[in-house]
Structures are given as structure tokens and as C-alpha cells.
Design a protein around this motif. Structure first.
Motif, PDB file in Angstrom:
ATOM      1  N   LYS A   1     150.145  -8.944  49.696  1.00 29.97           N
ATOM      2  CA  LYS A   1     151.001  -8.169  50.238  1.00 29.97           C
ATOM      3  C   LYS A   1     152.415  -9.450  49.251  1.00 29.97           C
ATOM      4  N   GLY A   2     153.444  -9.538  48.423  1.00 36.76           N
ATOM      5  CA  GLY A   2     154.427 -10.616  48.135  1.00 36.76           C
ATOM      6  C   GLY A   2     154.490 -11.374  47.544  1.00 36.76           C
ATOM      7  N   ARG A   3     153.052 -11.758  47.290  1.00 38.96           N
ATOM      8  CA  ARG A   3     152.450 -12.903  46.663  1.00 38.96           C
ATOM      9  C   ARG A   3     152.146 -12.926  44.909  1.00 38.96           C
ATOM     10  N   VAL A   4     152.753 -13.927  44.476  1.00 39.98           N
ATOM     11  CA  VAL A   4     152.096 -14.085  43.060  1.00 39.98           C
ATOM     12  C   VAL A   4     150.953 -14.925  42.260  1.00 39.98           C
ATOM     13  N   ALA A   5     150.045 -14.714  41.093  1.00 39.16           N
ATOM     14  CA  ALA A   5     149.417 -15.411  40.689  1.00 39.16           C
ATOM     15  C   ALA A   5     149.563 -16.206  40.354  1.00 39.16           C
ATOM     16  N   GLY A   6     148.730 -17.511  40.600  1.00 35.41           N
ATOM     17  CA  GLY A   6     149.043 -18.482  39.707  1.00 35.41           C
ATOM     18  C   GLY A   6     148.096 -19.025  38.339  1.00 35.41           C
ATOM     19  N   GLU A   7     148.074 -20.488  37.850  1.00 32.27           N
ATOM     20  CA  GLU A   7     146.972 -20.340  37.223  1.00 32.27           C
ATOM     21  C   GLU A   7     145.996 -20.160  37.494  1.00 32.27           C
ATOM     22  N   PRO A   8     144.793 -19.996  37.233  1.00 27.78           N
ATOM     23  CA  PRO A   8     143.492 -20.751  37.966  1.00 27.78           C
ATOM     24  C   PRO A   8     143.036 -22.082  37.253  1.00 27.78           C
ATOM     25  N   GLU A   9     142.645 -22.267  39.167  1.00 27.01           N
ATOM     26  CA  GLU A   9     142.149 -24.192  37.849  1.00 27.01           C
ATOM     27  C   GLU A   9     140.760 -24.111  39.142  1.00 27.01           C
ATOM     28  N   ARG A  10     140.082 -25.070  38.195  1.00 28.24           N
ATOM     29  CA  ARG A  10     138.388 -25.208  38.733  1.00 28.24           C
ATOM     30  C   ARG A  10     138.393 -25.748  40.368  1.00 28.24           C
ATOM     31  N   CYS A  11     139.168 -26.244  40.758  1.00 23.39           N
ATOM     32  CA  CYS A  11     138.996 -26.768  41.669  1.00 23.39           C
ATOM     33  C   CYS A  11     139.878 -26.818  42.863  1.00 23.39           C
ATOM     34  N   ILE A  12     139.333 -26.664  43.949  1.00 18.84           N
ATOM     35  CA  ILE A  12     140.763 -26.816  44.985  1.00 18.84           C
ATOM     36  C   ILE A  12     140.489 -27.775  46.325  1.00 18.84           C
ATOM     37  N   ARG A  13     141.623 -28.508  46.556  1.00 22.08           N
ATOM     38  CA  ARG A  13     141.363 -29.189  47.378  1.00 22.08           C
ATOM     39  C   ARG A  13     140.901 -28.802  48.669  1.00 22.08           C
ATOM     40  N   THR A  14     140.158 -29.605  49.653  1.00 22.11           N
ATOM     41  CA  THR A  14     140.268 -28.534  50.910  1.00 22.11           C
ATOM     42  C   THR A  14     139.828 -29.725  52.153  1.00 22.11           C
ATOM     43  N   ILE A  15     140.672 -30.343  52.190  1.00 23.56           N
ATOM     44  CA  ILE A  15     141.409 -31.227  52.821  1.00 23.56           C
ATOM     45  C   ILE A  15     142.472 -31.114  53.453  1.00 23.56           C
ATOM     46  N   PRO A  16     142.572 -31.263  54.828  1.00 22.50           N
ATOM     47  CA  PRO A  16     142.044 -30.742  55.630  1.00 22.50           C
ATOM     48  C   PRO A  16     140.991 -28.967  55.657  1.00 22.50           C
ATOM     49  N   SER A  17     139.962 -30.048  56.166  1.00 19.51           N
ATOM     50  CA  SER A  17     139.076 -28.504  57.139  1.00 19.51           C
ATOM     51  C   SER A  17     139.654 -27.466  57.433  1.00 19.51           C
ATOM     52  N   ARG A  18     139.644 -26.069  56.296  1.00 18.66           N
ATOM     53  CA  ARG A  18     139.871 -24.538  57.292  1.00 18.66           C
ATOM     54  C   ARG A  18     138.691 -23.443  56.671  1.00 18.66           C
ATOM     55  N   SER A  19     138.504 -23.301  57.068  1.00 14.00           N
ATOM     56  CA  SER A  19     137.564 -21.635  56.579  1.00 14.00           C
ATOM     57  C   SER A  19     137.605 -20.803  55.876  1.00 14.00           C
ATOM     58  N   LEU A  20     136.229 -21.021  55.091  1.00 14.64           N
ATOM     59  CA  LEU A  20     136.231 -19.877  53.752  1.00 14.64           C
ATOM     60  C   LEU A  20     136.261 -18.563  54.486  1.00 14.64           C
ATOM     61  N   VAL A  21     137.076 -17.733  54.203  1.00 15.27           N
ATOM     62  CA  VAL A  21     136.940 -16.019  54.001  1.00 15.27           C
ATOM     63  C   VAL A  21     135.963 -15.412  53.269  1.00 15.27           C
ATOM     64  N   GLN A  22     134.982 -14.473  53.495  1.00 13.75           N
ATOM     65  CA  GLN A  22     134.858 -13.768  52.817  1.00 13.75           C
ATOM     66  C   GLN A  22     134.903 -12.415  53.092  1.00 13.75           C
ATOM     67  N   ILE A  23     135.178 -11.502  52.076  1.00 11.97           N
ATOM     68  CA  ILE A  23     136.342 -10.254  51.787  1.00 11.97           C
ATOM     69  C   ILE A  23     134.850  -9.472  50.891  1.00 11.97           C
ATOM     70  N   ASP A  24     134.001  -8.191  51.887  1.00  7.41           N
ATOM     71  CA  ASP A  24     132.713  -7.782  51.423  1.00  7.41           C
ATOM     72  C   ASP A  24     133.145  -7.413  49.743  1.00  7.41           C
ATOM     73  N   ASP A  25     132.083  -8.195  49.336  1.00  7.62           N
ATOM     74  CA  ASP A  25     131.781  -7.509  47.910  1.00  7.62           C
ATOM     75  C   ASP A  25     132.965  -7.475  46.969  1.00  7.62           C
ATOM     76  N   THR A  26     133.901  -8.456  47.182  1.00 15.95           N
ATOM     77  CA  THR A  26     135.721  -8.602  46.422  1.00 15.95           C
ATOM     78  C   THR A  26     135.784  -9.833  46.356  1.00 15.95           C
ATOM     79  N   ALA A  27     135.699 -10.926  47.214  1.00 19.60           N
ATOM     80  CA  ALA A  27     136.013 -11.886  46.576  1.00 19.60           C
ATOM     81  C   ALA A  27     135.578 -13.268  48.157  1.00 19.60           C
ATOM     82  N   LEU A  28     136.798 -14.698  47.709  1.00 22.48           N
ATOM     83  CA  LEU A  28     136.386 -15.838  48.839  1.00 22.48           C
ATOM     84  C   LEU A  28     137.542 -16.270  48.495  1.00 22.48           C
ATOM     85  N   VAL A  29     138.247 -15.683  49.655  1.00 19.87           N
ATOM     86  CA  VAL A  29     139.431 -17.031  50.477  1.00 19.87           C
ATOM     87  C   VAL A  29     139.669 -17.651  51.096  1.00 19.87           C
TER      88      VAL A  29
END
Length: 141
Positions: free
Chosen positions: A44-72
Motif C-alpha cells: 500500500k502506497g508503494r510504486v512498482a519499479g523496473e523488474p530485475e533478474r537478481c536482487i542483493r540478499t546481503i545482509p540476509s533477511r528472510s523470504l516471506v511466502q504469500i500463499d498462491d501469490t508471491a515471494l516477498v
């Protein structure tokens, strides 16, 4: 006799015609799923940017699963969403095993498998897609 034949032909034509189904009016969107509602609340209130093939994952944070929808994945003020090619394979009752090709990034080419929390048995595969960044309009990232 001719009238009966004409009526029979007309009735047969109606039977052969395809059934017309009621369509939802264009101004009424389809009902959102529970997962879609949860994701919409997060974005809510956020704007989508240009999609990217990879994201930086350091420092490590957890990946949230949203049932039947997406990974966040949240990184700073940015929320990265991967809608995946197989959203129906996402179930928060499962845990993810990710085989990354880079220690510091998560990419659409990485392998994601799901396993049951109860019996630890293989339950599926999630095929990643590009990661879409969502930022607040005044946030840089």
C-alpha cells in the motif's frame, strides 16, 4: 406441416447454439484472494519499479511466502516481489530450499524447492521470475 418443420428447425438451431454465459461487468474487478489482499496491504502506497533478474540478499533477511501469490523480500525501504511462474506452488506450510548460484544474490535462475514442514518430504518446485521493486514515492531504496 411446413410450420411444424420450420418450428422444429428453429428449436434445433437453439439447441445447437452455444450457451451464453453471463460476464462480470468490466467495472467490477474479480474478488481478490487472501494472498492478494495480504500482498496489497504490504505494498500500500508503494510504486512498482523496473523488474530485475537478481536482487542483493546481503545482509540476509528472510523470504516471506504469500500463499498462491508471491515471494516477498524486504531490503531497506524496498519490498521486492517475485510473482513466480508457479504461484500456486507457494504454500507457507512448506519450507523453501534455495540453491543459489551466487552467495550474495537471489536470481530468477536459482532453484527453489518446497518441502513439507510436517514430514520433510518434497512437495514442489517454484520457478522464479523477475523481481519487482516496490518503493515509497519519495524513497530512494
Amino acid at each position: 406441416m411446413f410450420k411444424r418443420l420450420a418450428l422444429s428447425a428453429a428449436a434445433f438451431g437453439l439447441l445447437a447454439a452455444p450457451a451464453v454465459q453471463a460476464e462480470e461487468p468490466a467495472d467490477q474487478p474479480a474478488e481478490m484472494t487472501k494472498g492478494e489482499k495480504r500482498l496489497a496491504k504490504m505494498l500500500k502506497g508503494r510504486v512498482a519499479g523496473e523488474p530485475e533478474r537478481c536482487i542483493r540478499t546481503i545482509p540476509s533477511r528472510s523470504l516471506v511466502q504469500i500463499d498462491d501469490t508471491a515471494l516477498v523480500y524486504r531490503a531497506g525501504k524496498t519490498i521486492w516481489v517475485n510473482y513466480t511462474k508457479t504461484p500456486d506452488a507457494i504454500d507457507d506450510f512448506d519450507y523453501l530450499v534455495i540453491r543459489k548460484f551466487s552467495a550474495s544474490q537471489l536470481c530468477r535462475t536459482d532453484q527453489v524447492e518446497t518441502y513439507s514442514r510436517a514430514g520433510h518430504f518434497f512437495s514442489g518446485v517454484i520457478f522464479l521470475d523477475d523481481f519487482v521493486p516496490y518503493r515509497l514515492p519519495d524513497a530512494e531504496g
